[in-house]
Design an enzyme around this catalytic site. Structure first.
Site, short mmCIF file in Angstrom:
data_model
loop_
_atom_site.label_atom_id
_atom_site.label_comp_id
_atom_site.label_asym_id
_atom_site.label_seq_id
_atom_site.Cartn_x
_atom_site.Cartn_y
_atom_site.Cartn_z
N ASP A 1 5.97 3.97 0.33
CA ASP A 1 6.85 4.84 -0.45
C ASP A 1 6.53 6.32 -0.21
O ASP A 1 5.36 6.71 -0.14
CB ASP A 1 6.62 4.52 -1.95
CG ASP A 1 7.62 5.18 -2.85
OD1 ASP A 1 8.82 4.89 -2.71
OD2 ASP A 1 7.21 5.98 -3.72
N GLU B 1 -7.20 -5.79 11.41
CA GLU B 1 -8.26 -6.76 11.10
C GLU B 1 -7.67 -8.09 10.65
O GLU B 1 -8.31 -9.13 10.72
CB GLU B 1 -9.14 -6.25 9.95
CG GLU B 1 -10.04 -5.10 10.32
CD GLU B 1 -10.73 -4.57 9.05
OE1 GLU B 1 -10.97 -5.34 8.10
OE2 GLU B 1 -11.00 -3.35 9.02
#
Ligand code: GLC
Ligand code: CA
Length: 545
Positions: free
Chosen positions: A198, A250
């Site tokens: 956002d 990751e």
């Protein structure tokens, strides 16, 4: 193709008038049938709901209004069964004034560690009663609010680019970085595929918070400040997103970050999606170009060129929870409403049929383009904006902050019609929905459209199935000049010719198999494309220029 779910308005399963996570889970099958690849959920976190959940008081919990974390996990299981990926909204620019960190900051002294999570400043003027600078809130009014100290005396001011209940974090503070890394991991650990970020352009502010004399109205098409705006597009933002990209990596190569970045011009937006930053960014210039064919063509060319240069896909979007739905925007001849400001009963009224016809054409034009497409819940039904919303029910803070001068974004957030003959058109069978549904929803409900071969929904299904089958999203674009007149526009994606006709006259289509046209019930001369329609054709070779 990513489908935006606005949880408050999707489906209300417990009957309190507001959509919930269990409601989403119960209807996900329809989205899989539609041909959606991923869903993006607007905020469902703990929040006082002053800005419909974009004011978060706890980033790692579900608001009781929407359910529980267990409901979230149940929803994830259902999406996995259906092969849908889930992207969640992350709101890192600001939180709610009810967030524990902001409450602690209010209780602490100036210059404390608690206050340094946010942007507190002394006021200007002799007694500090003028805001620290001249910035304005996107929702209207000043971007600063003065606090009151424990002894009742006026205290420091805090910055809020949005509502006064949405204090901005200070991203110069490493503790803010650490907190959001924790939030990212919390949701990644729960199996999500990524984040829509956002107001990704606003986190970092220019040193010294200098005054700004341009427009600060982030929700209008003409007002995006340029490069020099001190609250937007600052260089240090890129390091934040690089560090997030490493965290996502990751969890595997297929997690994505998508920026809500209102940055102009497009080559600058491309900086956001360099190989080690975000994966995608919303293309607001495309949304704002609408059906203005000159600007539309330039935006497409420029998007593909700028984004190709950094190896990122272009994205395309026509509607979301912040703008008037495109089925309504396109229902005006000439200039329609300002995107973020809504339409009321006193305003010029759109032609619903015209709007829906042109919206089908515009979406079909968009879904032929190479790149990623974003759809907003309800556009597959051709829903119009809610217009007859009594002032007392309007909830967008823009309405109150501008004394009703800007109606705000409630019109595009009206709860969905699922089943024509049920209460509230099947949105929920309890309390009245949080915003009133227009009567036309009876005709536009999903069940009726699902059983019709010529409905708006049927068209969306066909478009999405063909787009996938022909792999248009991974194609390339070449303008087909012979069909680019003043009021028609055409391109080739591989051997698919996409033609949109906005002339007042029918357009003679070239030879080639017609794969799909935006009016499924077209009768008569099949080689003529009526005004306000788009067709996809399979052609054998490149058409003559
Ligand atoms: C974004 C959201 C909008 C929200 C604002 C503040 O623009 O899309 O709905 O009001 O940010 O968080
Ligand atoms: Ca509910």
């Amino acid at each position: 193709m990513i489908y935006q779910i606005y949880p408050r308005s999707f489906r209300d399963l417990n009957g309190d008038g507001i959509g919930d996570l269990a409601g989403i889970t119960s209807e996900l099958g329809h989205l899989a049938e539609l041909g959606v690849d991923a869903v993006w959920l607007s905020p469902f976190y703990r929040s006082p709901q002053r800005d419909a959940g974009y004011d978060v008081s706890d980033y790692c919990d579900v608001d009781p209004l929407f359910g529980t974390l267990a409901d979230f996990d149940a929803m994830m299981i259902r999406t996995q069964e259906l092969g849908l990926r889930v992207i969640v909204d992350l709101v890192p620019n600001h939180c709610s004034d009810q967030h524990a960190a902001f409450q602690a900051a209010l209780a602490a002294a100036p210059n404390s560690a608690e206050r340094s999570m946010f942007i507190f400043r002394d006021g200007r003027g002799e007694s500090g009663d003028l805001p620290p600078n001249n910035w304005e809130s996107h929702f209207g009014g000043p971007a600063w609010t003065r606090t009151t100290d424990a002894d009742g005396q006026p205290g420091q001011w805090y910055l809020h680019l949005f509502d006064s209940s949405q204090p901005d974090f200070d991203w110069d503070n490493p503790a803010v970085h650490a907190e959001f890394e924790r939030v990212l991991r919390f949701w990644l650990d729960r199996g999500i595929a990524g984040f829509r970020v956002d107001v990704a352009h606003a986190l970092v502010k220019a040193p010294g918070l200098p005054d700004w004399h341009g427009l600060a109205n982030g929700n209008s098409s003409e007002g995006y400040p340029g490069e020099e705006a001190p609250m937007f597009g600052q260089p240090a933002l890129h390091d934040i997103y690089r560090s997030w990209r490493l965290i996502l990596a990751e969890y595997g190569p297929d997690r994505i970050l998508c920026a809500e970045a209102n940055v102009d011009p497009l080559p600058r937006l491309a900086h956001w999606v360099r190989p080690d930053e975000m994966h995608q960014a919303f293309n607001f210039p495309y949304l704002h170009a609408g059906l203005d064919l000159g600007p539309l063509r330039s935006v497409i060319t420029e998007s593909l060129e700028s984004l190709d240069a950094v190896g990122a896909p272009s994205t395309w979007v026509l509607s979301n929870h912040d703008v008037v739905r495109h089925a309504t925007r396109f229902g005006y001849d000439g200039h329609g409403p300002r995107d973020g400001d809504g339409i009321g009963t006193e305003d010029p009224q759109p032609d619903e049929e015209l709007g829906r016809t042109r919206a089908a054409a515009a979406t079909m034009f968009m879904l032929g383009l190479p790149g990623g497409a974003y759809l907003y819940q309800g556009e597959e039904l051709g829903l119009p904006d809610g217009i007859d919303i009594p002032s007392a029910l309007r909830q967008d803070p823009t309405f109150a902050r501008t004394d009703g001068e800007r109606l705000g974004r409630d019109g595009c957030r009206v709860p969905l019609p699922w089943r024509a003959d049920q209460e509230h058109y099947g949105f929920g069978d309890g309390a009245t929905p949080w915003l009133p549904q227009p009567e036309s929803f009876a005709r536009l409900s999903r069940d009726l459209q699902a059983s019709s071969g010529t409905s708006h929904l049927a068209l969306y299904r066909s478009m999405l199935a063909l787009r996938r089958e022909l792999d248009l999203g991974r194609g390339s674009l070449q303008w087909a000049e012979a069909w680019c007149t003043g009021s028609s526009l055409a391109y080739l994606n591989g051997n698919v010719l996409v033609v949109m006709n906005l002339n007042h006259e029918p357009l003679e289509l070239p030879s080639g198999a017609i794969l799909l046209r935006s009016s499924l019930d077209v009768q008569g001369n099949q080689r003529l494309l009526s005004p306000g329609q788009t067709a996809w054709l399979q052609i054998a070779a490149k058409p003559a220029e």
